[in-house]
Motif scaffolding. Structure first.
Motif, PDB file in Angstrom:
ATOM      1  N   TYR A 107      31.606  53.200 -27.456  1.00  0.00           N
ATOM      2  CA  TYR A 107      30.770  53.169 -26.260  1.00  0.00           C
ATOM      3  C   TYR A 107      29.307  53.369 -26.637  1.00  0.00           C
ATOM      4  N   VAL A 108      28.428  52.488 -26.139  1.00  0.00           N
ATOM      5  CA  VAL A 108      26.984  52.595 -26.358  1.00  0.00           C
ATOM      6  C   VAL A 108      26.332  52.881 -25.004  1.00  0.00           C
ATOM      7  N   PRO A 109      25.815  54.083 -24.763  1.00  0.00           N
ATOM      8  CA  PRO A 109      25.321  54.450 -23.429  1.00  0.00           C
ATOM      9  C   PRO A 109      24.212  53.559 -22.894  1.00  0.00           C
ATOM     10  N   GLY A 110      23.210  53.230 -23.728  1.00  0.00           N
ATOM     11  CA  GLY A 110      22.095  52.424 -23.244  1.00  0.00           C
ATOM     12  C   GLY A 110      21.453  53.052 -22.016  1.00  0.00           C
ATOM     13  N   ALA A 111      21.304  52.259 -20.958  1.00  0.00           N
ATOM     14  CA  ALA A 111      20.653  52.719 -19.727  1.00  0.00           C
ATOM     15  C   ALA A 111      21.371  53.907 -19.097  1.00  0.00           C
ATOM     16  N   ASN A 112      22.676  54.011 -19.298  1.00  0.00           N
ATOM     17  CA  ASN A 112      23.421  55.129 -18.710  1.00  0.00           C
ATOM     18  C   ASN A 112      22.891  56.475 -19.195  1.00  0.00           C
ATOM     19  N   GLY A 113      22.411  56.496 -20.440  1.00  0.00           N
ATOM     20  CA  GLY A 113      21.873  57.733 -20.990  1.00  0.00           C
ATOM     21  C   GLY A 113      20.532  58.133 -20.407  1.00  0.00           C
ATOM     22  N   GLU A 114      19.938  57.222 -19.605  1.00  0.00           N
ATOM     23  CA  GLU A 114      18.637  57.492 -19.003  1.00  0.00           C
ATOM     24  C   GLU A 114      18.742  57.993 -17.568  1.00  0.00           C
ATOM     25  N   TYR A 115      19.983  58.207 -17.090  1.00  0.00           N
ATOM     26  CA  TYR A 115      20.118  58.738 -15.730  1.00  0.00           C
ATOM     27  C   TYR A 115      20.011  60.259 -15.805  1.00  0.00           C
ATOM     28  N   THR A 116      18.802  60.741 -15.656  1.00  0.00           N
ATOM     29  CA  THR A 116      18.453  62.141 -15.896  1.00  0.00           C
ATOM     30  C   THR A 116      18.655  63.002 -14.650  1.00  0.00           C
ATOM     31  N   PRO A 117      18.660  64.330 -14.816  1.00  0.00           N
ATOM     32  CA  PRO A 117      18.707  65.215 -13.644  1.00  0.00           C
ATOM     33  C   PRO A 117      17.559  64.963 -12.679  1.00  0.00           C
ATOM     34  N   GLU A 118      16.405  64.592 -13.212  1.00  0.00           N
ATOM     35  CA  GLU A 118      15.246  64.324 -12.353  1.00  0.00           C
ATOM     36  C   GLU A 118      15.515  63.127 -11.446  1.00  0.00           C
ATOM     37  N   LYS A 119      16.121  62.072 -11.993  1.00  0.00           N
ATOM     38  CA  LYS A 119      16.459  60.900 -11.184  1.00  0.00           C
ATOM     39  C   LYS A 119      17.484  61.269 -10.114  1.00  0.00           C
ATOM     40  N   LEU A 120      18.462  62.073 -10.489  1.00  0.00           N
ATOM     41  CA  LEU A 120      19.468  62.521  -9.532  1.00  0.00           C
ATOM     42  C   LEU A 120      18.832  63.338  -8.413  1.00  0.00           C
ATOM     43  N   ASN A 121      17.990  64.291  -8.765  1.00  0.00           N
ATOM     44  CA  ASN A 121      17.355  65.148  -7.755  1.00  0.00           C
ATOM     45  C   ASN A 121      16.418  64.360  -6.853  1.00  0.00           C
ATOM     46  N   HIS A 127      17.705  60.897   0.106  1.00  0.00           N
ATOM     47  CA  HIS A 127      18.878  60.274   0.717  1.00  0.00           C
ATOM     48  C   HIS A 127      19.916  61.353   1.044  1.00  0.00           C
ATOM     49  N   SER A 128      20.771  61.075   1.989  1.00  0.00           N
ATOM     50  CA  SER A 128      21.800  62.053   2.372  1.00  0.00           C
ATOM     51  C   SER A 128      23.199  61.585   1.981  1.00  0.00           C
ATOM     52  N   ILE A 129      23.277  60.669   1.028  1.00  0.00           N
ATOM     53  CA  ILE A 129      24.569  60.078   0.674  1.00  0.00           C
ATOM     54  C   ILE A 129      25.523  61.115   0.096  1.00  0.00           C
ATOM     55  N   ILE A 130      25.058  61.908  -0.872  1.00  0.00           N
ATOM     56  CA  ILE A 130      25.934  62.924  -1.456  1.00  0.00           C
ATOM     57  C   ILE A 130      26.317  63.957  -0.408  1.00  0.00           C
ATOM     58  N   GLN A 131      25.353  64.368   0.387  1.00  0.00           N
ATOM     59  CA  GLN A 131      25.631  65.374   1.416  1.00  0.00           C
ATOM     60  C   GLN A 131      26.701  64.915   2.396  1.00  0.00           C
ATOM     61  N   PRO A 143      24.805  61.659 -18.965  1.00  0.00           N
ATOM     62  CA  PRO A 143      24.273  62.752 -19.780  1.00  0.00           C
ATOM     63  C   PRO A 143      24.768  64.122 -19.329  1.00  0.00           C
ATOM     64  N   GLU A 144      25.017  64.980 -20.300  1.00  0.00           N
ATOM     65  CA  GLU A 144      25.604  66.289 -20.023  1.00  0.00           C
ATOM     66  C   GLU A 144      24.780  67.091 -19.027  1.00  0.00           C
ATOM     67  N   GLU A 145      23.459  67.065 -19.191  1.00  0.00           N
ATOM     68  CA  GLU A 145      22.615  67.865 -18.298  1.00  0.00           C
ATOM     69  C   GLU A 145      22.642  67.314 -16.867  1.00  0.00           C
ATOM     70  N   THR A 146      22.856  66.002 -16.721  1.00  0.00           N
ATOM     71  CA  THR A 146      22.944  65.414 -15.379  1.00  0.00           C
ATOM     72  C   THR A 146      24.262  65.805 -14.715  1.00  0.00           C
ATOM     73  N   VAL A 147      25.336  65.819 -15.494  1.00  0.00           N
ATOM     74  CA  VAL A 147      26.631  66.253 -14.960  1.00  0.00           C
ATOM     75  C   VAL A 147      26.546  67.707 -14.494  1.00  0.00           C
ATOM     76  N   GLN A 148      25.944  68.554 -15.306  1.00  0.00           N
ATOM     77  CA  GLN A 148      25.816  69.965 -14.943  1.00  0.00           C
ATOM     78  C   GLN A 148      24.976  70.137 -13.681  1.00  0.00           C
ATOM     79  N   GLU A 149      23.900  69.369 -13.569  1.00  0.00           N
ATOM     80  CA  GLU A 149      23.046  69.443 -12.374  1.00  0.00           C
ATOM     81  C   GLU A 149      23.822  68.987 -11.139  1.00  0.00           C
ATOM     82  N   LEU A 150      24.614  67.928 -11.293  1.00  0.00           N
ATOM     83  CA  LEU A 150      25.402  67.426 -10.168  1.00  0.00           C
ATOM     84  C   LEU A 150      26.429  68.449  -9.711  1.00  0.00           C
TER      85      LEU A 150
END
Length: 305
Positions: A107-121, A127-131, A143-150
């Motif tokens: 597996y080569v993450p590429g763009a997937n590795g760029e989905y940061t906690p900042e982008k998630l927040n 948006h209220s989609i997650i809520q 990314p591990e830090e994004t999973v933890q933030e989620l």
């Protein structure tokens, strides 16, 4: 109709089928080569959407031609993609070798590795989609830090989260306590709980830890006894790629539709069994109509469309 949000990877699969797995330095002739849509996040999103869920995808793809094709595929599967970022990195990819009715993957993450906690927040703030979700799913191709933030966000928002810890990496018990479900296979279980007995750990996380066992089904502890939920019988195994993702997507759909945990696992086992009778991580994901035709489908199960 259950509302499911998937935070995860979106990739292109490059699939080679061979009668001989090459040794180091060896070149062998392959039987076939195909490309298909993949990424654990996208696979799980497609699995839930095919069954009838209202699915929103959060993640990242590149600005390359693969990124556009990946987005179009999600749209064609009736998945909302306004949460998918376009980044300058190449879109994610996976190189899959099919051999002896099983697979190995790079597996080569590429763009997937760029989905940061900042982008998630930033997305959650606007948006209220997650809520508004009945359930959120995430995997370790993010990314591990994004999973933890989620995980932290979903706990604060009181939205149940399913963590599929694949590929395997360590996770502290505090975070495990905060998720609604965690669904490792046997290999991932050994990474999460090194040296520990499966029965002991199952009893530590009642109605939370669901261990998938491939052709043997899945197992969990319901607070009173360990429940073994057998897989469905499959006579014609074609491609096991993505079977675990279909299991997770189908479980999320069933549980969010009101089924109990054991019934949701049984439902997911049927979906996974159907999926491995076709080539491709997503093409085998069944519709609800196909599920209803299966001999193991319970007539007592009801789903709102």
């Amino acid at each position: 109709m259950p509302k499911i949000t998937v935070v995860g990877s979106i990739s292109t699969d490059f699939v080679v089928e061979t009668d001989k797995r090459p040794s180091m330095g060896e070149t062998v002739e392959g039987k076939s080569f195909t490309t298909s849509f993949g990424g654990k996040g996208a696979n799980q999103a497609v699995a839930s959407a095919r069954l009838g869920g209202e699915v929103h995808m959060l993640g990242a793809v590149g600005t390359d031609i693969f990124g556009e094709e990946l987005l179009n595929n999600l749209r064609e599967n009736h998945i909302f993609v306004n949460g998918v970022e376009r980044v300058t990195h190449p879109s994610g990819s996976a190189f899959i070798t099919l051999f002896a009715q099983d697979n190995s993957i790079i597996y080569v993450p590429g763009a997937n590795g760029e989905y940061t906690p900042e982008k998630l927040n930033d997305f959650v703030a606007t948006h209220s989609i997650i809520q508004n979700s009945d359930l959120v799913m995430v995997q370790n191709e993010t990314p591990e830090e994004t999973v933890q933030e989620l995980i932290q966000l979903c706990e604060e928002l009181k939205v149940p989260l399913l963590l599929n810890p694949a590929p395997a990496r360590s996770l502290n018990q505090e975070l495990i306590e905060k998720v609604a479900f965690i669904t490792p296979n046997e290999t991932e279980f050994d990474v999460l709980f090194p040296g520990e007995e499966m029965e002991t750990v199952l009893r530590t996380f009642p109605n939370k830890l669901i261990i998938t066992l491939g052709s043997k089904g899945a197992v969990y502890y319901d607070g009173e006894e360990i429940q073994e939920v057998p897989s469905t019988k499959v006579s014609n195994v074609v491609d096991t790629t993505g079977a675990g993702d279909v299991f997770n997507g189908a479980f999320a759909f069933a549980y969010s539709s009101g089924l109990k945990i054991k019934d949701s696992i049984q439902f997911a086992n049927i979906a996974a069994g159907l999926s491995i009778q076709k080539v491709g991580a997503q093409t085998g994901a069944p519709t609800l109509e196909q599920m209803k035709e299966h001999e193991d489908f319970e007539k007592a199960w009801h789903f709102k469309q």
